[in-house]
Write a protein that holds these residues in place. Structure first.
Motif, mmCIF file in Angstrom:
data_model
loop_
_atom_site.group_PDB
_atom_site.id
_atom_site.type_symbol
_atom_site.label_atom_id
_atom_site.label_comp_id
_atom_site.label_asym_id
_atom_site.label_seq_id
_atom_site.Cartn_x
_atom_site.Cartn_y
_atom_site.Cartn_z
ATOM 1 N N CYS A 268 -4.046 6.124 4.844
ATOM 2 C CA CYS A 268 -4.609 5.251 5.425
ATOM 3 C C CYS A 268 -5.094 5.444 6.656
ATOM 4 O O CYS A 268 -6.168 5.106 7.158
ATOM 5 N N CYS B 172 3.486 3.748 4.685
ATOM 6 C CA CYS B 172 2.816 3.693 3.396
ATOM 7 C C CYS B 172 3.275 2.273 2.703
ATOM 8 O O CYS B 172 4.421 2.168 2.210
ATOM 9 N N ASN C 9 0.112 2.088 -1.790
ATOM 10 C CA ASN C 9 -1.351 1.676 -2.686
ATOM 11 C C ASN C 9 -2.383 2.508 -1.936
ATOM 12 O O ASN C 9 -3.498 2.100 -1.804
ATOM 13 N N CYS C 10 -2.019 3.881 -1.507
ATOM 14 C CA CYS C 10 -2.940 4.855 -0.833
ATOM 15 C C CYS C 10 -4.283 4.882 -1.495
ATOM 16 O O CYS C 10 -5.186 4.833 -0.609
ATOM 17 N N CYS D 130 -5.124 -0.127 3.562
ATOM 18 C CA CYS D 130 -4.305 -1.200 3.098
ATOM 19 C C CYS D 130 -3.985 -2.324 4.416
ATOM 20 O O CYS D 130 -3.366 -2.007 5.555
HETATM 21 S S1 FES Z 1 -0.687 5.395 3.401
HETATM 22 FE FE1 FES Z 1 -1.396 3.130 3.451
HETATM 23 S S2 FES Z 1 -0.833 2.703 1.364
HETATM 24 FE FE2 FES Z 1 -0.211 4.821 1.308
#
Ligand code: FES
Length: 80
Positions: free
Chosen positions: A11, A43, A46-47, A52
């Motif tokens: 992200c 994280c 849902n990369c 996200c």
């Molecule tokens: S880095 Fe944001 S969901 Fe994996």
């Protein structure tokens, strides 16, 4: 309302830092500091859907380009 921005590496590459800064500015400009709690998260698993952003637990895909529009639609409209 709790708004959580993913700061994981995938992200981040897609502009999470920019999304976070834009959201902070919009919250401030609209005087919503008391109503919205901003959080960062690692994280969310849902990369592929990044950047996200969770709004009260519901996952949305933000981009630097759509942050303003999504703020109006998914955040501002639900507070009024
Ligand atoms: S880095 Fe944001 S969901 Fe994996």
């Amino acid at each position: 309302m709790i708004v959580t921005v993913c700061l994981g590496s995938s992200c981040h590459v897609r502009g999470s830092h920019h999304v976070l800064e834009t959201l902070r500015r919009l919250i401030k400009d609209n005087h919503l500091e008391d109503k919205i709690q901003m959080e960062g998260a690692f994280c969310m698993g849902n990369c592929e859907k990044g950047v996200c952003v969770k709004i009260d637990g519901t996952l949305f895909t933000f981009t630097p380009e759509t942050t303003q529009e999504l703020f109006q639609k998914e955040i501002l409209s639900k507070l009024s």
